[in-house]
Design a protein around this motif. Structure first.
Motif, PDB file in Angstrom:
ATOM      1  N   GLY A  32     -21.010  47.808  82.930  1.00 20.67           N
ATOM      2  CA  GLY A  32     -19.916  47.168  82.308  1.00 20.67           C
ATOM      3  C   GLY A  32     -19.117  46.108  82.809  1.00 20.67           C
ATOM      4  N   ARG A  33     -19.547  45.897  84.281  1.00 21.69           N
ATOM      5  CA  ARG A  33     -18.526  45.098  84.846  1.00 21.69           C
ATOM      6  C   ARG A  33     -18.992  44.126  85.750  1.00 21.69           C
ATOM      7  N   GLN A  34     -18.943  42.741  85.255  1.00 20.61           N
ATOM      8  CA  GLN A  34     -19.628  41.625  86.064  1.00 20.61           C
ATOM      9  C   GLN A  34     -18.934  41.540  87.483  1.00 20.61           C
ATOM     10  N   SER A  35     -19.902  41.239  88.118  1.00 18.32           N
ATOM     11  CA  SER A  35     -19.507  40.920  89.680  1.00 18.32           C
ATOM     12  C   SER A  35     -20.234  39.806  90.354  1.00 18.32           C
ATOM     13  N   MET A  36     -19.836  39.008  91.092  1.00 16.79           N
ATOM     14  CA  MET A  36     -20.539  37.947  92.050  1.00 16.79           C
ATOM     15  C   MET A  36     -20.620  38.235  93.296  1.00 16.79           C
ATOM     16  N   TRP A  37     -21.664  37.731  93.839  1.00 18.15           N
ATOM     17  CA  TRP A  37     -21.756  37.694  95.308  1.00 18.15           C
ATOM     18  C   TRP A  37     -21.754  36.322  95.922  1.00 18.15           C
ATOM     19  N   ILE A  38     -21.619  36.300  97.227  1.00 21.26           N
ATOM     20  CA  ILE A  38     -21.465  34.896  97.961  1.00 21.26           C
ATOM     21  C   ILE A  38     -22.475  34.842  98.830  1.00 21.26           C
ATOM     22  N   GLU A  39     -23.404  34.023  98.696  1.00 21.02           N
ATOM     23  CA  GLU A  39     -24.537  33.919  99.944  1.00 21.02           C
ATOM     24  C   GLU A  39     -24.223  32.602 100.694  1.00 21.02           C
ATOM     25  N   PRO A  40     -24.074  32.698 102.010  1.00 21.46           N
ATOM     26  CA  PRO A  40     -23.962  31.572 102.797  1.00 21.46           C
ATOM     27  C   PRO A  40     -25.214  30.883 103.264  1.00 21.46           C
ATOM     28  N   LEU A  41     -25.560  29.673 102.930  1.00 22.05           N
ATOM     29  CA  LEU A  41     -26.736  29.219 103.027  1.00 22.05           C
ATOM     30  C   LEU A  41     -26.708  28.641 104.504  1.00 22.05           C
ATOM     31  N   GLY A  42     -27.139  29.563 105.572  1.00 23.85           N
ATOM     32  CA  GLY A  42     -27.068  29.048 107.084  1.00 23.85           C
ATOM     33  C   GLY A  42     -25.739  29.395 107.855  1.00 23.85           C
ATOM     34  N   ASN A  43     -25.941  30.118 108.756  1.00 22.87           N
ATOM     35  CA  ASN A  43     -24.830  30.505 109.515  1.00 22.87           C
ATOM     36  C   ASN A  43     -23.988  29.340 110.144  1.00 22.87           C
ATOM     37  N   CYS A  44     -24.786  28.260 110.809  1.00 23.57           N
ATOM     38  CA  CYS A  44     -24.139  27.135 111.329  1.00 23.57           C
ATOM     39  C   CYS A  44     -23.449  26.212 110.163  1.00 23.57           C
ATOM     40  N   ALA A  45     -24.236  26.218 109.010  1.00 22.59           N
ATOM     41  CA  ALA A  45     -23.622  25.232 107.819  1.00 22.59           C
ATOM     42  C   ALA A  45     -22.309  25.836 107.416  1.00 22.59           C
ATOM     43  N   CYS A  46     -22.111  27.134 107.453  1.00 22.16           N
ATOM     44  CA  CYS A  46     -20.901  27.607 106.924  1.00 22.16           C
ATOM     45  C   CYS A  46     -20.064  27.809 107.960  1.00 22.16           C
ATOM     46  N   GLU A  47     -20.080  27.837 109.189  1.00 20.26           N
ATOM     47  CA  GLU A  47     -19.198  28.305 110.412  1.00 20.26           C
ATOM     48  C   GLU A  47     -18.064  27.338 110.086  1.00 20.26           C
ATOM     49  N   GLY A  48     -16.772  28.082 109.868  1.00 24.33           N
ATOM     50  CA  GLY A  48     -15.413  27.402 109.728  1.00 24.33           C
ATOM     51  C   GLY A  48     -15.228  27.136 108.420  1.00 24.33           C
ATOM     52  N   ARG A  49     -16.008  27.262 107.489  1.00 24.96           N
ATOM     53  CA  ARG A  49     -15.777  26.863 106.078  1.00 24.96           C
ATOM     54  C   ARG A  49     -15.632  27.714 105.080  1.00 24.96           C
ATOM     55  N   TYR A  50     -15.210  28.840 105.482  1.00 28.80           N
ATOM     56  CA  TYR A  50     -15.056  30.157 104.527  1.00 28.80           C
ATOM     57  C   TYR A  50     -13.863  29.697 103.587  1.00 28.80           C
ATOM     58  N   GLU A  51     -12.665  29.717 104.674  1.00 26.90           N
ATOM     59  CA  GLU A  51     -11.517  29.294 103.984  1.00 26.90           C
ATOM     60  C   GLU A  51     -11.368  28.335 102.779  1.00 26.90           C
ATOM     61  N   GLU A  52     -11.945  27.376 103.072  1.00 24.94           N
ATOM     62  CA  GLU A  52     -12.128  26.150 102.247  1.00 24.94           C
ATOM     63  C   GLU A  52     -12.948  26.617 101.021  1.00 24.94           C
ATOM     64  N   MET A  53     -14.113  27.356 101.277  1.00 28.49           N
ATOM     65  CA  MET A  53     -14.913  27.773 100.045  1.00 28.49           C
ATOM     66  C   MET A  53     -13.868  28.748  99.080  1.00 28.49           C
ATOM     67  N   TYR A  54     -13.278  29.743  99.859  1.00 28.54           N
ATOM     68  CA  TYR A  54     -12.397  30.531  99.074  1.00 28.54           C
ATOM     69  C   TYR A  54     -11.536  29.926  98.230  1.00 28.54           C
ATOM     70  N   GLN A  55     -10.768  28.823  99.013  1.00 27.36           N
ATOM     71  CA  GLN A  55      -9.825  28.244  98.130  1.00 27.36           C
ATOM     72  C   GLN A  55     -10.427  27.109  96.802  1.00 27.36           C
ATOM     73  N   GLU A  56     -11.777  26.976  97.130  1.00 31.93           N
ATOM     74  CA  GLU A  56     -12.362  26.128  96.012  1.00 31.93           C
ATOM     75  C   GLU A  56     -12.759  27.228  94.830  1.00 31.93           C
ATOM     76  N   LEU A  57     -13.293  28.564  95.142  1.00 32.28           N
ATOM     77  CA  LEU A  57     -13.397  29.623  94.220  1.00 32.28           C
ATOM     78  C   LEU A  57     -12.131  30.013  93.427  1.00 32.28           C
ATOM     79  N   GLU A  58     -10.836  30.067  94.201  1.00 34.68           N
ATOM     80  CA  GLU A  58      -9.753  30.356  93.546  1.00 34.68           C
ATOM     81  C   GLU A  58      -9.458  29.403  92.478  1.00 34.68           C
ATOM     82  N   GLN A  59      -9.287  28.020  93.025  1.00 32.18           N
ATOM     83  CA  GLN A  59      -8.962  26.938  92.231  1.00 32.18           C
ATOM     84  C   GLN A  59      -9.803  26.915  90.926  1.00 32.18           C
ATOM     85  N   TYR A  60     -11.088  27.013  91.019  1.00 34.78           N
ATOM     86  CA  TYR A  60     -12.192  26.993  90.090  1.00 34.78           C
ATOM     87  C   TYR A  60     -11.740  28.066  89.083  1.00 34.78           C
TER      88      TYR A  60
END
Length: 81
Positions: A32-60
């Motif tokens: 009865g409750r939707q949820s979402m999960w975040i898949e990083p597409l490679g450690n090196c590609a995502c390194e240091g980009r989590y905060e930027e991704m969270y900002q984009e999610l929250e803004q969207y």
């Protein structure tokens, strides 16, 4: 209860890709409750980009009238009523 559609998830993933953020958001529906999960597409590609991704999610989600909350590890999220 607000419902997130597959189109919104596809749009969000396209936005992340356009921003060069190598993450993918997945939608799941459980008990009865939707949820979402975040898949990083490679450690090196995502390194240091989590905060930027969270900002984009929250803004969207905010721009679409949703409030979100994260799990303790910040890899799962859901809509807050």
């Amino acid at each position: 209860m607000k419902i997130i559609g597959f189109q919104e998830i596809m749009e969000l993933n396209r936005l992340l890709d356009e921003k060069g953020l190598h993450f993918k958001i997945h939608l799941r529906d459980a008990c009865g409750r939707q949820s979402m999960w975040i898949e990083p597409l490679g450690n090196c590609a995502c390194e240091g980009r989590y905060e930027e991704m969270y900002q984009e999610l929250e803004q969207y989600f905010q721009s679409n009238g949703y409030s979100i909350a994260y799990s303790e590890d910040r890899l799962n999220l859901w809509i807050v009523n």
